[in-house]
Structure formats: structure tokens, C-alpha cells
Design a protein around this motif. Structure first.
Motif, short mmCIF file in Angstrom:
data_model
loop_
_atom_site.label_atom_id
_atom_site.label_comp_id
_atom_site.label_asym_id
_atom_site.label_seq_id
_atom_site.Cartn_x
_atom_site.Cartn_y
_atom_site.Cartn_z
N PRO A 363 1.78 3.00 -28.39
CA PRO A 363 2.44 1.81 -29.16
C PRO A 363 2.03 2.06 -30.94
CG PRO A 363 0.23 1.27 -27.88
CD PRO A 363 0.57 2.88 -27.93
N PRO A 364 3.07 1.19 -31.43
CA PRO A 364 2.88 1.29 -32.88
C PRO A 364 1.69 0.25 -33.44
CG PRO A 364 4.67 -0.27 -32.23
CD PRO A 364 4.06 0.79 -31.09
N PRO A 365 0.99 0.43 -34.47
CA PRO A 365 -0.05 -0.33 -34.98
C PRO A 365 0.20 -1.66 -35.13
CG PRO A 365 0.81 1.29 -36.77
CD PRO A 365 1.47 1.57 -35.55
N VAL A 366 -0.65 -2.57 -34.92
CA VAL A 366 -0.23 -4.03 -35.04
C VAL A 366 -1.18 -4.41 -36.21
CG1 VAL A 366 -0.34 -6.26 -33.81
CG2 VAL A 366 -0.01 -4.04 -32.41
N ASP A 367 -0.53 -5.50 -37.05
CA ASP A 367 -1.12 -6.11 -38.13
C ASP A 367 -2.05 -7.25 -37.57
OD1 ASP A 367 -2.01 -7.08 -40.31
OD2 ASP A 367 0.00 -7.57 -41.03
N PRO A 368 -3.60 -7.34 -37.62
CA PRO A 368 -4.36 -8.28 -37.26
C PRO A 368 -3.94 -9.63 -37.98
CG PRO A 368 -5.63 -6.31 -37.92
CD PRO A 368 -4.11 -6.16 -38.39
N ALA A 369 -3.52 -9.66 -38.94
CA ALA A 369 -3.13 -11.06 -39.61
C ALA A 369 -2.01 -11.68 -38.98
CB ALA A 369 -2.97 -10.88 -41.14
N LEU A 370 -1.01 -10.83 -38.83
CA LEU A 370 0.20 -11.24 -38.13
C LEU A 370 -0.37 -11.74 -36.58
CD1 LEU A 370 3.17 -11.68 -37.90
CD2 LEU A 370 3.32 -9.41 -36.87
N VAL A 371 -0.90 -11.22 -35.85
CA VAL A 371 -1.41 -11.80 -34.59
C VAL A 371 -2.33 -12.98 -34.85
CG1 VAL A 371 -3.02 -11.29 -32.83
CG2 VAL A 371 -1.64 -9.49 -33.93
N ALA A 372 -3.04 -13.20 -35.75
CA ALA A 372 -3.83 -14.41 -36.01
C ALA A 372 -2.81 -15.72 -36.46
CB ALA A 372 -4.79 -14.25 -37.19
N ARG A 373 -1.82 -15.26 -37.18
CA ARG A 373 -0.94 -16.51 -37.49
C ARG A 373 0.01 -16.88 -36.13
NH1 ARG A 373 -0.17 -13.60 -42.23
NH2 ARG A 373 1.90 -12.33 -41.29
N GLU A 374 0.31 -15.86 -35.34
CA GLU A 374 0.94 -16.08 -34.11
C GLU A 374 0.05 -17.12 -33.21
OE1 GLU A 374 2.55 -12.66 -32.42
OE2 GLU A 374 4.18 -12.33 -33.94
N GLN A 375 -1.03 -16.63 -33.10
CA GLN A 375 -1.86 -17.56 -32.24
C GLN A 375 -2.16 -19.13 -32.83
OE1 GLN A 375 -5.47 -15.28 -31.97
NE2 GLN A 375 -4.91 -13.53 -30.51
N GLN A 376 -2.28 -18.92 -33.84
CA GLN A 376 -2.33 -20.51 -34.43
C GLN A 376 -1.37 -21.27 -34.26
OE1 GLN A 376 -3.18 -19.89 -38.61
NE2 GLN A 376 -5.39 -19.20 -38.24
N ALA A 377 0.11 -20.67 -34.50
CA ALA A 377 1.23 -21.27 -34.38
C ALA A 377 1.33 -21.72 -32.81
CB ALA A 377 2.61 -20.38 -34.64
N ASP A 378 1.16 -20.96 -31.75
CA ASP A 378 1.01 -20.90 -30.48
C ASP A 378 0.21 -22.27 -30.14
OD1 ASP A 378 2.35 -20.43 -27.78
OD2 ASP A 378 -0.17 -20.05 -27.61
N ALA A 379 -0.94 -22.18 -30.83
CA ALA A 379 -1.92 -23.45 -30.22
C ALA A 379 -1.55 -24.62 -30.92
CB ALA A 379 -3.45 -23.12 -31.09
N ALA A 380 -0.89 -24.74 -32.13
CA ALA A 380 -0.29 -25.90 -32.74
C ALA A 380 0.91 -26.31 -31.71
CB ALA A 380 0.29 -25.83 -34.21
N ARG A 381 1.76 -25.70 -31.08
CA ARG A 381 2.89 -26.01 -30.48
C ARG A 381 2.50 -26.57 -29.09
NH1 ARG A 381 5.06 -23.50 -26.31
NH2 ARG A 381 3.84 -21.44 -26.88
N ARG A 382 1.46 -26.20 -28.55
CA ARG A 382 0.64 -26.59 -27.12
C ARG A 382 0.12 -27.90 -27.42
NH1 ARG A 382 -2.33 -21.30 -24.38
NH2 ARG A 382 -0.53 -20.14 -24.17
N ALA A 383 -0.40 -28.13 -28.68
CA ALA A 383 -1.28 -29.61 -28.96
C ALA A 383 -0.04 -30.59 -29.06
CB ALA A 383 -2.08 -29.25 -30.15
N ASN A 384 1.16 -30.06 -29.84
CA ASN A 384 2.20 -31.18 -30.02
C ASN A 384 2.86 -31.44 -28.58
OD1 ASN A 384 1.73 -31.15 -32.86
ND2 ASN A 384 3.36 -29.57 -33.17
N GLU A 385 3.01 -30.38 -27.73
CA GLU A 385 3.57 -30.85 -26.47
C GLU A 385 2.71 -31.67 -25.61
OE1 GLU A 385 3.99 -26.94 -24.69
OE2 GLU A 385 6.09 -26.53 -25.76
#
Length: 431
Positions: A363-385
Motif C-alpha cells: 500500500p502507498p505511504p500514509v501521511d500521519p497529519a492527514l490521519v489525525a485531522r480525519e480522526q478529529q473531524a470524525d469525533a466532532a461529527r459524532r459529538a454533534n449527532e
């Protein structure tokens, strides 16, 4: 003496050479042509398909078949399983081709029902056929009238047509086992085909089944069909063949029981055993305009057996009769179990997986910063729901405790005192 001239010597030499040449000429032999007769065509019997047939509960409509049924097969009935059982089957029936309807014991579907033997008739180089069936009490068999127009049944896919019936016009039964294909044996209506199982094979026309006389009463029926003597109430029939008809070249005559199971139990001359059906489940009888239900020959034929299994009919299962006894239950064949699926053995060799190129599938290499931002956005979305879900949910109503039911109070009047005695007063204790 004068010497011969050279001319005369030359003439003599020429004459000698001429005579010598004339004596050495070889005359050619005449060519002789020998006519080679082609070998007679021999019909090969197709592979036998054996099935159990669920017979109709009424006389089915007749059908027309373009070729004759094969010679009979040998099928020895099992002992009578219970009182009142009837041996059905043991004859050739039509299912897009001539297939063997295996014999078996069966109880009548209803009290008073009778078994009607199959009907074969040679009519205009075709076979008019009615399969064996049950008949209600008081219902007589009706032969197909001569003026009836029938379309020839279409053979199933891959079936090779046989020979047209060879023999006189009229009702018949198939030839004995081992006979020449196409030959038929004239017989009265209602004759069980098994009556010829013990007869010798035939190679020419001439064998016939004759009726007998019982109690000085001959049971003949007059209708518009040729050769339709009925054998109802007849205990025996006579099978007759001249020497010109049998394969052995000897005449034959024998009295045979008119009951199918008794005739089938007689020792045969040719042991052409009927195969056992591959499935115990009966197939529906063929009806004009409906596809045949018989399986293919490769799926329906098992090695031949002298004693086929006994399988109760579907109609007997649907209508249990009081005649069934514990003996019948013992005589019934258990259902054929389905083979369990074969499981792979642990010792079986495993196939080696093909080699995978790790460089192509890495698999291609993954950017750690991009993964952290996606996890924060997902946590905020769950809290709003969760907040929206709690806002839409109504506040719970206060629980009301049920009031205890009031205890009923009954005022009892003072009981009257006997003899007018005043009531007792509470004693006062003075200290």
C-alpha cells in the motif's frame, strides 16, 4: 544334291518364328464380379431407464407413439407385504421414450379401487398407449375408439426412435425378454405384460396370448376395436408360439397366471433383469401436452438387481388405509438417504498460493497529519449527532406513584346480648 537357297532358309526361319510367337501368347482370364450383400441392419436396444411412476387415479387419455416398446424385462416381486396389496408397475411406459415402470406393492388409494393394466394397441403402424392406472369402483375401462385422431408424441431430446410395431393390428403386449426389437404379441385387453416373461424369445411374428374359459363362461367383450377380448375374472392365460416364431425353433405353449405378480415370479428363459431406479421418488405419469418427468438414462440407471426394492406409492401415503398392518410397515422400504457432502480431508494436499510481488501489492505511504485531522473531524461529527439526538428526545414525564387503595371499613352493629344483660363496661382501675 542342291543346297537350299538363302531365300528359302529365310522364309522357313520366319515361319518358325511366327509359329513360336503364336504358341507363347497368354490369353487374359475373364474378370469375375462378386456381388457383396450388405449386412442386415440390426436395431440396438437403447439404455434402459427405470423409474417409479405415480399412477393416475382415473383412466388417462391415450397417446400415440411411433415405435414399439422393447421386449419385457425380468423383475421378481418381493413377498406380499400386507393383505390387500397390489403389484403395480413392471411394464414399459412412455416418458418421452419407452422407460421401465418399476414394479412395487401398493395399497389402493381408496377402498374399492382396482388396478388397470397398461394398454398397448397396434394401429396404423403406431402404438396407442394408456398407462397403468387406478379405477374407481364401478368404472369400466373404455378402449380408444377407432375413429379417434391422435398426434404422435414427440420424443425427448436425444432419444433415437426405434422400430415400428411388427405384428398384426390390435391389442398386444411387448415380446418376451431377449426377443427381436419391434415384435409384438397379440393379447386380450387387461393382460398383464408379465405373462410373457417366462416365454422363450421370439424372432418372428407368431406368438400370441389366448384367453381361457372359467366355469364354462368365456369373458369376451364386443367393441369396435380389433382383438380386444377382455380377461377380467380370468385366472390363467395361454401363451402359444409356433416353431417358426421362437428363437429356438421349437413350438411353445404354456398356461400362465393372469395375475401380474404371479406371472412375474415364474422362472424366465432369458435373464434380462430390470435395473433398479436411481430414485425412490415416483414421477408423474406422462400426460399429452406436458413435458416428461423421467430423468436421463445416465442419471436413472443402476446395476440390475434380481429383487427390486419395495417403495410405497405416493397415493398410498396420502390416503392411509386400514389394511396397513405392522407387517406392511416392516415391508416398506426406508427412504433413500441423500449422500452427505464430502468434506475435505485434513491430510489432503493443499494448493500452494501463487507468489505475490510485494512491491506491486504494497500500500502507498500514509501521511500521519492527514490521519489525525480525519480522526478529529470524525469525533466532532459524532459529538454533534449525539447533541442533536438528545435535543430531539422529549423530557421524560414524572412518574406517578399509584395511591394505595382505601381499606374498606365495615361498621358491624353490636351483637345483641342474651337475656337482656347489659353490655360489659370497661373496668376502670383507680390507682
Amino acid at each position: 544334291m542342291n543346297k537350299p537357297s538363302s531365300r528359302s532358309v529365310a522364309q522357313l526361319a520366319g515361319m518358325a518364328l511366327t509359329l513360336l510367337a503364336a504358341g507363347c501368347v497368354v490369353q487374359p482370364q475373364p474378370v469375375r464380379y462378386v456381388a457383396v450383400q450388405p449386412a442386415p441392419a440390426v436395431a440396438v436396444a437403447p439404455p434402459v431407464v427405470s423409474v417409479y411412476v405415480d399412477p393416475p387415479l382415473y383412466q388417462p387419455p391415450p397417446i400415440a407413439v411411433a415405435w414399439a416398446p422393447p421386449p419385457m424385462l425380468v423383475e421378481v416381486p418381493t413377498p406380499l407385504p400386507f393383505q390387500g396389496a397390489i403389484w403395480t408397475g413392471g411394464y414399459w411406459t412412455w416418458q418421452g421414450s419407452w422407460v421401465w415402470a418399476a414394479g412395487r406393492w401398493a395399497a389402493p388409494p381408496q377402498p374399492g379401487y382396482a388396478w388397470v393394466q397398461p394398454y398397448y394397441e397396434h394401429r396404423d403402424s403406431t402404438v396407442v398407449f394408456i398407462t397403468g392406472h387406478w379405477s374407481a369402483p364401478g368404472v369400466a375401462f373404455i378402449p380408444p375408439p377407432l375413429g379417434l385422431s391422435l398426434a404422435v408424441s414427440v420424443a425427448a431430446v436425444g432419444v433415437v426412435a426405434g422400430l415400428a410395431p411388427i405384428g398384426p393390428q390390435g391389442v398386444f403386449v411387448p415380446a418376451p425378454p431377449g426377443s427381436r426389437l419391434g415384435l409384438i404379441v397379440p393379447a386380450p385387453i387387461g393382460t398383464p405384460p408379465a405373462v410373457v416373461v417366462s416365454a422363450p424369445p421370439v424372432t418372428n411374428v407368431g406368438m400370441r396370448v389366448q384367453n381361457t374359459t372359467i366355469n364354462n363362461v368365456t369373458n369376451n367383450t364386443t367393441t369396435n376395436v380389433t382383438n380386444i377380448t377382455n380377461i377380467n375374472n380370468t385366472r390363467t392365460v395361454t401363451v402359444v408360439a409356433p416353431a417358426s416364431a421362437t428363437a429356438s425353433g421349437r413350438p411353445f405353449e404354456a398356461a400362465v397366471p393372469a395375475s401380474a405378480h404371479l406371472a412375474a415370479a415364474l422362472p424366465p428363459v432369458v435373464h434380462a433383469m430390470a435395473p433398479v431406479p436411481a430414485s425412490a421418488k415416483p414421477v408423474a405419469a406422462f400426460m399429452p401436452g406436458h413435458p416428461s418427468a423421467a430423468p436421463r438414462s445416465a442419471e436413472a440407471v443402476r446395476p440390475a438387481a434380481a429383487v427390486p426394492p419395495q417403495v410405497p406409492t405416493a397415493s398410498a401415503q396420502a390416503h392411509p388405509q386400514p389394511l396397513l398392518s405392522p407387517v406392511a410397515a416392516k415391508g416398506a422400504e426406508p427412504a433413500v438417504p441423500h449422500p452427505a457432502p464430502v468434506q475435505a480431508s485434513a491430510e489432503a494436499p493443499r494448493r500452494e498460493a501463487p507468489a505475490i510481488n510485494e512491491q506491486e501489492h504494497r500500500p502507498p505511504p500514509v501521511d500521519p497529519a492527514l490521519v489525525a485531522r480525519e480522526q478529529q473531524a470524525d469525533a466532532a461529527r459524532r459529538a454533534n449527532e449525539q447533541k442533536a439526538l438528545h435535543a430531539q428526545r422529549p423530557a421524560p414525564a414524572p412518574k406517578e406513584h399509584p395511591k394505595p387503595a382505601p381499606h374498606p371499613h365495615v361498621d358491624h352493629p353490636p351483637a345483641p346480648h342474651a337475656h337482656g344483660e347489659p353490655p360489659h363496661r370497661k373496668e376502670e382501675h383507680h390507682g
